[in-house]
Design an enzyme around this catalytic site. Structure first.
Site, PDB file in Angstrom:
ATOM      1  N   ASN A  10       0.868  -1.378  -0.019  1.00 40.41           N
ATOM      2  CA  ASN A  10      -0.184   0.138  -0.009  1.00 40.41           C
ATOM      3  C   ASN A  10       0.937   1.310   0.036  1.00 40.41           C
ATOM      4  O   ASN A  10       1.425   1.524   1.042  1.00 40.41           O
ATOM      5  CB  ASN A  10      -0.892  -0.150   1.167  1.00 40.41           C
ATOM      6  CG  ASN A  10      -1.775   1.200   1.221  1.00 40.41           C
ATOM      7  OD1 ASN A  10      -1.784   2.048   0.397  1.00 40.41           O
ATOM      8  ND2 ASN A  10      -2.417   1.245   2.323  1.00 40.41           N
ATOM      9  N   TRP A  11       0.959   1.842  -0.956  1.00 42.65           N
ATOM     10  CA  TRP A  11       1.956   3.052  -1.417  1.00 42.65           C
ATOM     11  C   TRP A  11       1.324   4.272  -0.661  1.00 42.65           C
ATOM     12  O   TRP A  11       1.835   5.366  -0.691  1.00 42.65           O
ATOM     13  CB  TRP A  11       2.281   3.238  -2.773  1.00 42.65           C
ATOM     14  CG  TRP A  11       3.095   2.321  -3.229  1.00 42.65           C
ATOM     15  CD1 TRP A  11       3.854   1.196  -2.805  1.00 42.65           C
ATOM     16  CD2 TRP A  11       3.470   2.112  -4.943  1.00 42.65           C
ATOM     17  NE1 TRP A  11       4.247   0.286  -3.522  1.00 42.65           N
ATOM     18  CE2 TRP A  11       4.298   1.092  -5.078  1.00 42.65           C
ATOM     19  CE3 TRP A  11       3.138   3.024  -5.865  1.00 42.65           C
ATOM     20  CZ2 TRP A  11       4.741   0.554  -6.037  1.00 42.65           C
ATOM     21  CZ3 TRP A  11       3.812   2.328  -6.978  1.00 42.65           C
ATOM     22  CH2 TRP A  11       4.650   1.241  -7.184  1.00 42.65           C
ATOM     23  N   LYS A  12       0.072   4.200  -0.361  1.00 44.67           N
ATOM     24  CA  LYS A  12      -0.652   5.361   0.382  1.00 44.67           C
ATOM     25  C   LYS A  12      -0.559   6.697  -0.650  1.00 44.67           C
ATOM     26  O   LYS A  12      -0.569   6.388  -1.819  1.00 44.67           O
ATOM     27  CB  LYS A  12      -0.177   5.536   1.838  1.00 44.67           C
ATOM     28  CG  LYS A  12      -0.140   4.418   2.417  1.00 44.67           C
ATOM     29  CD  LYS A  12      -0.003   4.583   4.008  1.00 44.67           C
ATOM     30  CE  LYS A  12      -0.252   3.084   4.671  1.00 44.67           C
ATOM     31  NZ  LYS A  12      -0.176   3.100   6.316  1.00 44.67           N
ATOM     32  N   HIS A  96      -9.645   1.323   4.699  1.00 46.44           N
ATOM     33  CA  HIS A  96      -8.590   1.461   5.528  1.00 46.44           C
ATOM     34  C   HIS A  96      -8.645   2.525   6.767  1.00 46.44           C
ATOM     35  O   HIS A  96      -9.425   3.379   6.660  1.00 46.44           O
ATOM     36  CB  HIS A  96      -7.413   2.070   4.754  1.00 46.44           C
ATOM     37  CG  HIS A  96      -6.093   1.788   5.307  1.00 46.44           C
ATOM     38  ND1 HIS A  96      -5.564   2.673   6.143  1.00 46.44           N
ATOM     39  CD2 HIS A  96      -5.040   1.027   4.962  1.00 46.44           C
ATOM     40  CE1 HIS A  96      -4.407   2.473   6.597  1.00 46.44           C
ATOM     41  NE2 HIS A  96      -3.928   1.387   5.835  1.00 46.44           N
ATOM     42  N   GLU A  98      -7.044   4.820   8.085  1.00 47.42           N
ATOM     43  CA  GLU A  98      -6.767   6.128   7.590  1.00 47.42           C
ATOM     44  C   GLU A  98      -7.889   6.588   6.895  1.00 47.42           C
ATOM     45  O   GLU A  98      -8.265   7.931   7.151  1.00 47.42           O
ATOM     46  CB  GLU A  98      -5.371   6.397   6.785  1.00 47.42           C
ATOM     47  CG  GLU A  98      -4.323   5.898   7.437  1.00 47.42           C
ATOM     48  CD  GLU A  98      -3.057   5.354   6.662  1.00 47.42           C
ATOM     49  OE1 GLU A  98      -3.159   5.204   5.415  1.00 47.42           O
ATOM     50  OE2 GLU A  98      -2.105   4.932   7.371  1.00 47.42           O
ATOM     51  N   GLU A 169      -5.210  -4.966  10.682  1.00 48.09           N
ATOM     52  CA  GLU A 169      -4.245  -3.841  10.724  1.00 48.09           C
ATOM     53  C   GLU A 169      -4.613  -3.054  11.989  1.00 48.09           C
ATOM     54  O   GLU A 169      -5.324  -2.087  12.175  1.00 48.09           O
ATOM     55  CB  GLU A 169      -4.364  -2.872   9.578  1.00 48.09           C
ATOM     56  CG  GLU A 169      -4.070  -3.427   8.273  1.00 48.09           C
ATOM     57  CD  GLU A 169      -3.496  -2.319   7.325  1.00 48.09           C
ATOM     58  OE1 GLU A 169      -2.533  -2.541   6.914  1.00 48.09           O
ATOM     59  OE2 GLU A 169      -4.207  -1.154   7.097  1.00 48.09           O
ATOM     60  N   GLY A 175       2.260   2.610  11.019  1.00 47.68           N
ATOM     61  CA  GLY A 175       3.448   3.590  10.888  1.00 47.68           C
ATOM     62  C   GLY A 175       4.053   3.841  12.295  1.00 47.68           C
ATOM     63  O   GLY A 175       4.574   4.776  12.409  1.00 47.68           O
ATOM     64  N   SER A 216       3.506  -1.709  10.415  1.00 51.72           N
ATOM     65  CA  SER A 216       4.998  -1.717  10.438  1.00 51.72           C
ATOM     66  C   SER A 216       5.787  -2.802  10.270  1.00 51.72           C
ATOM     67  O   SER A 216       6.843  -3.155  11.087  1.00 51.72           O
ATOM     68  CB  SER A 216       4.953  -1.070  12.231  1.00 51.72           C
ATOM     69  OG  SER A 216       4.559   0.107  12.136  1.00 51.72           O
ATOM     70  N   GLY A 237       2.984  -1.108   4.452  1.00 50.83           N
ATOM     71  CA  GLY A 237       2.950   0.311   3.982  1.00 50.83           C
ATOM     72  C   GLY A 237       4.465   0.808   3.608  1.00 50.83           C
ATOM     73  O   GLY A 237       5.276   0.736   2.803  1.00 50.83           O
ATOM     74  N   GLY A 238       4.998   1.411   4.626  1.00 46.69           N
ATOM     75  CA  GLY A 238       6.454   2.308   4.556  1.00 46.69           C
ATOM     76  C   GLY A 238       7.335   1.155   3.825  1.00 46.69           C
ATOM     77  O   GLY A 238       8.159   1.861   2.852  1.00 46.69           O
TER      78      GLY A 238
HETATM   79  P1  13P Z   1       2.865   0.628   7.646  1.00 46.14           P
HETATM   80  O1  13P Z   1       3.539  -0.559   7.016  1.00 46.14           O
HETATM   81  O2  13P Z   1       3.603   1.952   7.133  1.00 46.14           O
HETATM   82  O3  13P Z   1       2.886   0.525   9.117  1.00 46.14           O
HETATM   83  O4  13P Z   1       1.546   0.660   6.904  1.00 46.14           O
HETATM   84  C1  13P Z   1       0.671  -0.193   7.159  1.00 46.14           C
HETATM   85  C2  13P Z   1      -0.504  -0.151   6.587  1.00 46.14           C
HETATM   86  O5  13P Z   1      -1.444   0.653   6.689  1.00 46.14           O
HETATM   87  C3  13P Z   1      -0.801  -0.865   4.987  1.00 46.14           C
HETATM   88  O6  13P Z   1      -2.267  -0.659   4.570  1.00 46.14           O
END
Ligand code: 13P
Length: 256
Positions: A10-12, A96, A98, A169, A175, A216, A237-238
């Site tokens: 997920n590149w957000k 999600h 977020e 999640e 994050g 994470s 994510g990251g």
């Molecule tokens: P991180 O891996 O950056 O914590 O993000 C996880 C995430 O929200 C994937 O959808």
């Protein structure tokens, strides 16, 4: 468990179009050793078409980070499931945390989005659930997971070849730089699986659902998430923004 695992990036909203194209190119060059759709990337809406062109000829799958529940019409700013499919997406992240937090997405919206994705042939929803820190701290996690699954999935009809991914999640791990303990994730996944078993029956859950973890994950902690009975993959994510780190993560989960 013999179920095929999946690793989803997920590149957000962390990359520009140019950066997304560059990363897609890097991923295509480095991820040459995986089966079809074992690895999926989810760029932002603007980058989807270009990324789709770049990954042609590879086994990398493509997904979106959101979808609207209507098919077509006067819904400024929104994109439908069939439009995403036309642009090359097979996967769609839904609900999600977020989006729940910043866009006020609620249970009803998430349920409608899920139904819209399931209505388009061969599309696979990735339904995100997870408790916040306060809920975890006060021992309400299992109840929250149960509630979120019920709200998103009640009344959904699962067709024979339909695949549905549930992403656990924990909001407090996203994050934060620290994933939760693998054993705790495995336990939460078991709760999710048992809840789904109650809702859809064991066979359907075994054949049609995957339950993956996100929050994470990185090159240092991923090893703990391999080989756990209840974890069918990861949503990253990251760490997915660095192609070498993401390759390491994918190898650890998908290769024996
Ligand atoms: P991180 O891996 O950056 O914590 O993000 C996880 C995430 O929200 C994937 O959808």
């Amino acid at each position: 468990m013999s179920k095929n695992k999946i690793v989803i990036a997920n590149w957000k909203m962390k990359l520009t179009l140019a950066e997304s194209k560059k990363l897609a190119q890097d991923v295509k060059e480095k991820f040459t050793n995986f089966s079809e759709d074992e690895v999926v990337i989810c760029p932002n809406f603007l980058s989807i078409c270009e990324v789709n062109n770049i990954i042609q000829g590879s086994t990398i799958g493509l997904g979106a980070q959101d979808v609207f529940w209507e098919e077509l019409g006067a819904y400024s700013g929104e994109v439908s499931a069939s439009m995403l499919k036309e642009a090359g997406c097979k996967y769609v992240i839904i609900g999600h945390s977020e989006r729940r937090k910043f866009l006020m997405e609620n249970y009803e919206m998430i349920h409608k989005e899920l139904k819209a994705v399931l209505a388009v042939e061969n599309m696979v929803p990735i339904v995100c659930i997870g408790e916040n820190w306060d809920e975890r701290k006060t021992d309400r996690r299992d109840y929250v997971l149960f509630e979120q699954l019920q709200q998103a999935l009640t009344g959904i009809e699962v067709k024979d070849n339909q695949e549905i991914i549930v992403a656990y999640e924990p909001i407090w791990a996203i994050g934060s730089g620290t994933a939760i303990e693998p054993a705790e994730a495995d336990y939460a996944h078991k709760i999710i699986r048992l809840t789904l078993n109650d809702m859809f029956g064991e066979d359907v859950v075994e054949n049609n659902f995957k339950i993956i973890y996100g929050g994470s994950i990185n090159k240092d902690n991923v090893v703990g998430f391999n080989g756990l009975d209840n974890i069918d993959g990861l949503l990253v994510g990251g760490a997915s923004l660095n192609p070498d780190e993401f390759l390491h993560v994918a190898n650890k989960i998908l290769k024996k």
